[in-house]
Motif scaffolding. Structure first.
Motif, PDB file in Angstrom:
ATOM      1  N   THR A   1       0.856  -1.186   0.000  1.00 17.33           N
ATOM      2  CA  THR A   1       0.000   0.000   0.000  1.00 17.33           C
ATOM      3  C   THR A   1       0.886   1.227   0.000  1.00 17.33           C
ATOM      4  N   VAL A   2       0.530   2.214  -0.827  1.00 15.76           N
ATOM      5  CA  VAL A   2       1.297   3.457  -0.908  1.00 15.76           C
ATOM      6  C   VAL A   2       0.453   4.604  -0.343  1.00 15.76           C
ATOM      7  N   LEU A   3       1.029   5.335   0.608  1.00 19.40           N
ATOM      8  CA  LEU A   3       0.408   6.534   1.156  1.00 19.40           C
ATOM      9  C   LEU A   3       1.025   7.741   0.462  1.00 19.40           C
ATOM     10  N   LEU A   4       0.225   8.440  -0.313  1.00 19.66           N
ATOM     11  CA  LEU A   4       0.715   9.589  -1.069  1.00 19.66           C
ATOM     12  C   LEU A   4       0.276  10.890  -0.420  1.00 19.66           C
ATOM     13  N   GLY A   5       1.058  11.926  -0.653  1.00 23.59           N
ATOM     14  CA  GLY A   5       0.698  13.249  -0.174  1.00 23.59           C
ATOM     15  C   GLY A   5       1.913  14.138  -0.077  1.00 23.59           C
ATOM     16  N   ARG A   6       1.660  15.430  -0.074  1.00 22.88           N
ATOM     17  CA  ARG A   6       2.743  16.385   0.076  1.00 22.88           C
ATOM     18  C   ARG A   6       3.192  16.444   1.531  1.00 22.88           C
ATOM     19  N   ASN A   7       4.294  17.138   1.775  1.00 24.72           N
ATOM     20  CA  ASN A   7       4.732  17.354   3.150  1.00 24.72           C
ATOM     21  C   ASN A   7       3.626  18.046   3.932  1.00 24.72           C
ATOM     22  N   GLY A   8       3.346  17.534   5.118  1.00 23.75           N
ATOM     23  CA  GLY A   8       2.286  18.100   5.933  1.00 23.75           C
ATOM     24  C   GLY A   8       0.921  17.514   5.675  1.00 23.75           C
ATOM     25  N   SER A   9       0.858  16.504   4.805  1.00 24.29           N
ATOM     26  CA  SER A   9      -0.440  15.915   4.468  1.00 24.29           C
ATOM     27  C   SER A   9      -0.939  14.943   5.528  1.00 24.29           C
ATOM     28  N   GLY A  10      -0.022  14.450   6.372  1.00 25.89           N
ATOM     29  CA  GLY A  10      -0.401  13.484   7.395  1.00 25.89           C
ATOM     30  C   GLY A  10       0.115  12.078   7.154  1.00 25.89           C
ATOM     31  N   ARG A  11       0.916  11.895   6.095  1.00 24.67           N
ATOM     32  CA  ARG A  11       1.422  10.551   5.781  1.00 24.67           C
ATOM     33  C   ARG A  11       2.235   9.966   6.929  1.00 24.67           C
ATOM     34  N   THR A  12       3.198  10.736   7.418  1.00 20.94           N
ATOM     35  CA  THR A  12       4.059  10.238   8.486  1.00 20.94           C
ATOM     36  C   THR A  12       3.270  10.021   9.771  1.00 20.94           C
ATOM     37  N   SER A  13       2.321  10.886  10.053  1.00 22.09           N
ATOM     38  CA  SER A  13       1.491  10.706  11.249  1.00 22.09           C
ATOM     39  C   SER A  13       0.699   9.406  11.178  1.00 22.09           C
ATOM     40  N   ALA A  14       0.225   9.060   9.989  1.00 18.51           N
ATOM     41  CA  ALA A  14      -0.493   7.796   9.820  1.00 18.51           C
ATOM     42  C   ALA A  14       0.426   6.606  10.092  1.00 18.51           C
ATOM     43  N   LEU A  15       1.651   6.653   9.571  1.00 18.16           N
ATOM     44  CA  LEU A  15       2.615   5.579   9.832  1.00 18.16           C
ATOM     45  C   LEU A  15       2.928   5.489  11.318  1.00 18.16           C
ATOM     46  N   HIS A  16       3.134   6.637  11.957  1.00 17.44           N
ATOM     47  CA  HIS A  16       3.481   6.637  13.378  1.00 17.44           C
ATOM     48  C   HIS A  16       2.332   6.129  14.237  1.00 17.44           C
ATOM     49  N   ALA A  17       1.093   6.408  13.820  1.00 16.92           N
ATOM     50  CA  ALA A  17      -0.049   5.856  14.547  1.00 16.92           C
ATOM     51  C   ALA A  17      -0.084   4.338  14.413  1.00 16.92           C
ATOM     52  N   LEU A  18       0.203   3.831  13.212  1.00 17.52           N
ATOM     53  CA  LEU A  18       0.268   2.384  13.006  1.00 17.52           C
ATOM     54  C   LEU A  18       1.378   1.756  13.852  1.00 17.52           C
ATOM     55  N   ALA A  19       2.518   2.439  13.918  1.00 17.65           N
ATOM     56  CA  ALA A  19       3.689   1.890  14.605  1.00 17.65           C
ATOM     57  C   ALA A  19       3.624   2.048  16.110  1.00 17.65           C
ATOM     58  N   GLY A  20       2.713   2.889  16.610  1.00 16.32           N
ATOM     59  CA  GLY A  20       2.627   3.117  18.046  1.00 16.32           C
ATOM     60  C   GLY A  20       3.527   4.211  18.561  1.00 16.32           C
ATOM     61  N   LEU A  21       4.081   5.007  17.663  1.00 24.57           N
ATOM     62  CA  LEU A  21       4.945   6.115  18.097  1.00 24.57           C
ATOM     63  C   LEU A  21       4.133   7.312  18.562  1.00 24.57           C
ATOM     64  N   VAL A  22       2.899   7.414  18.091  1.00 18.94           N
ATOM     65  CA  VAL A  22       1.991   8.445  18.599  1.00 18.94           C
ATOM     66  C   VAL A  22       0.686   7.760  18.992  1.00 18.94           C
ATOM     67  N   ARG A  23       0.083   8.254  20.046  1.00 20.39           N
ATOM     68  CA  ARG A  23      -1.200   7.712  20.516  1.00 20.39           C
ATOM     69  C   ARG A  23      -2.320   8.566  19.934  1.00 20.39           C
ATOM     70  N   PRO A  24      -3.238   7.974  19.194  1.00 21.60           N
ATOM     71  CA  PRO A  24      -4.328   8.757  18.626  1.00 21.60           C
ATOM     72  C   PRO A  24      -5.145   9.471  19.701  1.00 21.60           C
TER      73      PRO A  24
END
Length: 223
Positions: free
Chosen positions: A33-56
C-alpha cells in the motif's frame, strides 16, 4: 481482500495542531500500500499511529484483527512490525555489519539485494551519507522478516537503480511471503504501479483510496 491493519476514525494531535482528522485507512494483507501526499499531508502521522509512536487522540488502530491502539511501539515490534523512519534510522556508532546482524539476523539477503553495502560493512553508520544510511536502515528491516513493514519515503537519497530494485523486491516478497508493506511517497513511483492500494492524504484527510490505475485517471488537483 483481507485487511492486515487499519486506522478507523483516527485523529492525531501535536499540541493544538491536528495532523489527522478522523481518517479511515485500510491496508490489505500480503500486499503493498502506498500513502501519497505532500509534506504536511499526514502521511508520516499515519505511519506513526500504526507503529505506536503516537497515541491517537481518537479512533482505533487495528492489526491482525485486534485493537492495538493501547499497545506501545516495542510491543508491536515484538509481534512482527517494523518501521523505517525517513531520518535518523541508524545507530551512528554501530558498523553496517553490526546493523545487519542485530537480533541474530544474517546479512546474506540484504547483501544479495543491495551489493552496494558490501564495501561499507566495516564502516560506522554515522560516517555514511544520508542515502547510504537509508539503505542500511531498509536492509536491516528486511533482514528481520517483519509481518508488517512500514517505510517512510524509503527511496530518499537512493540511486534510481537501487530504488527500482527495492520496489521490485517489496512487490515480490509481499506476494510470495505474505508480507504487508505500507510506504509513503510524494508521488506514485513508477516501480510501484503494481501496488494493491493507493491512499492519498491531503491536509490530514483522505482524498482518494483505490487502485493505482484509478489514480492515474483523476484530474490534477482533485483532492
Amino acid at each position: 481482500m483481507t485487511v492486515e491493519a487499519a486506522l478507523y476514525g483516527v485523529r492525531v494531535r501535536y499540541g493544538p495542531l491536528e495532523a489527522l482528522h478522523g481518517v479511515d485507512l485500510e491496508f490489505p494483507a500480503g500486499a503493498v500500500t502506498v500513502l501519497l501526499g505532500r509534506n504536511g499531508s499526514g502521511r508520516t502521522s499515519a505511519l506513526h499511529a500504526l507503529a505506536g509512536l503516537v497515541r491517537p487522540a481518537a479512533g482505533r488502530v487495528i492489526w491482525q484483527g485486534r485493537d492495538v491502539t493501547a499497545l506501545g511501539a516495542h510491543q508491536r515490534v515484538r509481534r512482527g512490525m517494523a518501521l523505517v523512519p525517513a531520518e535518523r534510522a541508524v545507530f551512528a556508532s554501530l558498523t553496517v555489519a553490526e546493523h545487519l546482524g542485530l537480533g541474530g539476523a544474517t546479512s546474506g539477503e540484504a547483501l544479495d539485494l543491495f551489493p552496494e553495502l558490501s564495501a561499507l560493512l566495516p564502516r560506522p553508520a554515522g560516517t555514511l551519507s544520508g542515502g547510504q544510511q537509508q539503505l542500511v536502515a531498509v536492509a536491516r528491516a528486511l533482514t528481520c522478516g517483519p509481518r508488517l513493514l512500514l517505510l517512510d519515503e524509503p527511496d530518499r537519497g537512493l540511486a534510481p537503480a537501487v530504488t527500482a530494485r527495492l520496489h521490485a523486491h517489496l512487490l515480490a516478497t509481499a506476494a510470495a511471503e505474505g508480507r504487508t508493506v505500507v510506504l509513503t511517497a510524494q508521488s506514485l513511483p513508477r516501480g510501484l504501479a503494481g501496488a494493491a492500494v493507493v491512499h492519498v492524504l491531503h491536509r490530514g484527510e483522505v482524498g482518494f483510496s483505490g487502485e493505482p490505475s484509478e489514480l492515474s485517471t483523476r484530474p490534477a488537483g482533485a483532492w
